[in-house]
Scaffold this motif. Structure first.
Motif, PDB file in Angstrom:
ATOM      1  N   GLU A 210      -4.457  -3.082  -1.349  1.00  0.00           N
ATOM      2  CA  GLU A 210      -5.426  -2.285  -2.093  1.00  0.00           C
ATOM      3  C   GLU A 210      -5.872  -1.049  -1.311  1.00  0.00           C
ATOM      4  N   ASN A 211      -6.386  -0.074  -2.053  1.00  0.00           N
ATOM      5  CA  ASN A 211      -7.080   1.050  -1.418  1.00  0.00           C
ATOM      6  C   ASN A 211      -8.455   0.616  -0.935  1.00  0.00           C
ATOM      7  N   GLU A 212      -9.151  -0.124  -1.802  1.00  0.00           N
ATOM      8  CA  GLU A 212     -10.499  -0.575  -1.480  1.00  0.00           C
ATOM      9  C   GLU A 212     -10.782  -1.901  -2.171  1.00  0.00           C
TER      10      GLU A 212
ATOM     11  N   LYS B 236     -12.635   7.676  -7.737  1.00  0.00           N
ATOM     12  CA  LYS B 236     -11.611   7.181  -6.799  1.00  0.00           C
ATOM     13  C   LYS B 236     -10.203   7.450  -7.331  1.00  0.00           C
ATOM     14  N   VAL B 237     -10.044   7.227  -8.634  1.00  0.00           N
ATOM     15  CA  VAL B 237      -8.718   7.377  -9.239  1.00  0.00           C
ATOM     16  C   VAL B 237      -8.296   8.831  -9.294  1.00  0.00           C
TER      17      VAL B 237
ATOM     18  N   TYR C   4      -4.054   4.086  -7.597  1.00  0.00           N
ATOM     19  CA  TYR C   4      -5.219   3.591  -6.857  1.00  0.00           C
ATOM     20  C   TYR C   4      -5.383   2.106  -7.173  1.00  0.00           C
TER      21      TYR C   4
ATOM     22  N   ALA D 113       0.926   3.992  -2.980  1.00  0.00           N
ATOM     23  CA  ALA D 113       0.623   5.382  -2.634  1.00  0.00           C
ATOM     24  C   ALA D 113       1.740   6.314  -3.085  1.00  0.00           C
TER      25      ALA D 113
ATOM     26  N   LYS E  54      -9.066  11.333  -7.321  1.00  0.00           N
ATOM     27  CA  LYS E  54      -9.068  12.088  -6.064  1.00  0.00           C
ATOM     28  C   LYS E  54      -7.766  12.857  -5.892  1.00  0.00           C
TER      29      LYS E  54
ATOM     30  N   GLN F 108       0.830  -1.206   0.000  1.00  0.00           N
ATOM     31  CA  GLN F 108       0.000   0.000   0.000  1.00  0.00           C
ATOM     32  C   GLN F 108       0.866   1.257   0.000  1.00  0.00           C
TER      33      GLN F 108
ATOM     34  N   GLU G  83      -2.144   4.909 -13.107  1.00  0.00           N
ATOM     35  CA  GLU G  83      -3.050   5.583 -12.180  1.00  0.00           C
ATOM     36  C   GLU G  83      -3.968   4.587 -11.478  1.00  0.00           C
ATOM     37  N   LEU G  84      -4.255   3.477 -12.148  1.00  0.00           N
ATOM     38  CA  LEU G  84      -5.213   2.489 -11.647  1.00  0.00           C
ATOM     39  C   LEU G  84      -4.675   1.082 -11.834  1.00  0.00           C
TER      40      LEU G  84
END
Length: 215
Positions: free
Chosen positions: A131-133, A212-213, A30, A25, A215, A21, A111-112
């Motif tokens: 993961e973020n989520e 989400k991406v 994301y 980050a 943000k 993570q 980015e993703l």
């Protein structure tokens, strides 16, 4: 003693997940952990996502499966970087697996990153990968009782995608009841009705993902 062993396994996984993570980050990526049963439509959803977003977001996919590379081959047709992880029978991906293959990706250009986990409603929810989520895909053909029978995956996920709604006329699926159960397990959780075959709800899903991406 068995409980202690499980704690040790989860503890080590959480340590590596935290490393992952932090790495993602730092690179501004994301990461979404996409989960669901075999046949729920995870890969079909990814195909629709690639169609909609590949020109808007720099993305890559990590595919988890027991033995084959069939899903990765499907994603590869969209020109998106994809890496296959085969677990050789394991029921979930874990953080060390993802850490190993993530180093093969050019994270500076992404980015993703979507991690499609092994088809399972139990184990993937227990093992973070960095993961973020998390997101869960539930096919209505599986039955409206699944949220309460497999609560952790719904408690852990940020969004639930109820797939194959085009089959509602042919299935005994209580949509209102399923949504109520999901809200009981995870109050306020976003739920989107989708059909990968008809395109229903795909725009709403992609808008959520973009939010989400970006943000």
């Amino acid at each position: 003693m068995e409980i202690q062993v499980m704690k040790n396994i989860l503890g080590e996984n959480d340590r590596v997940a935290a490393e992952n993570q932090a790495m993602f980050a730092e690179k501004g990526v994301y990461v979404l952990n996409l989960m669901g049963s075999p046949g729920a439509g995870k890969t079909s959803l990814l195909e629709k996502t690639m169609e909609k977003l590949r020109d808007k977001v720099k993305m890559a996919v990590i595919e988890g499966d027991l033995y084959t590379s069939k899903d990765a081959e499907r994603i590869d047709r969209y020109g998106v970087p994809v890496i296959q992880i085969n677990t050789a029978g394991g029921c979930h991906l874990d953080a060390p697996m993802v850490q190993k293959v993530a180093k093969q990706l050019d994270l500076d250009s992404l980015e993703l990153l979507i991690v499609e986990n092994v088809g399972n409603l139990v184990c993937p929810a227990e093992f973070a990968v960095g993961e973020n989520e998390k997101a869960v895909v539930l096919s209505i053909t599986e039955g409206a009782d699944k949220p309460m029978k497999y609560p952790l995956i719904f408690k852990e996920s940020a969004i639930a995608l109820l797939n194959k709604v085009d089959l509602l006329p042919y299935c005994d699926f209580d949509m209102a009841g399923a949504k109520e159960d999901i809200d009981t397990l995870h109050p306020g959780m976003k739920v989107v009705e989708i059909s990968c075959s008809k395109g229903t709800g795909i725009d709403a899903w992609c808008e959520w993902l973009l939010s989400k991406v970006k943000k």
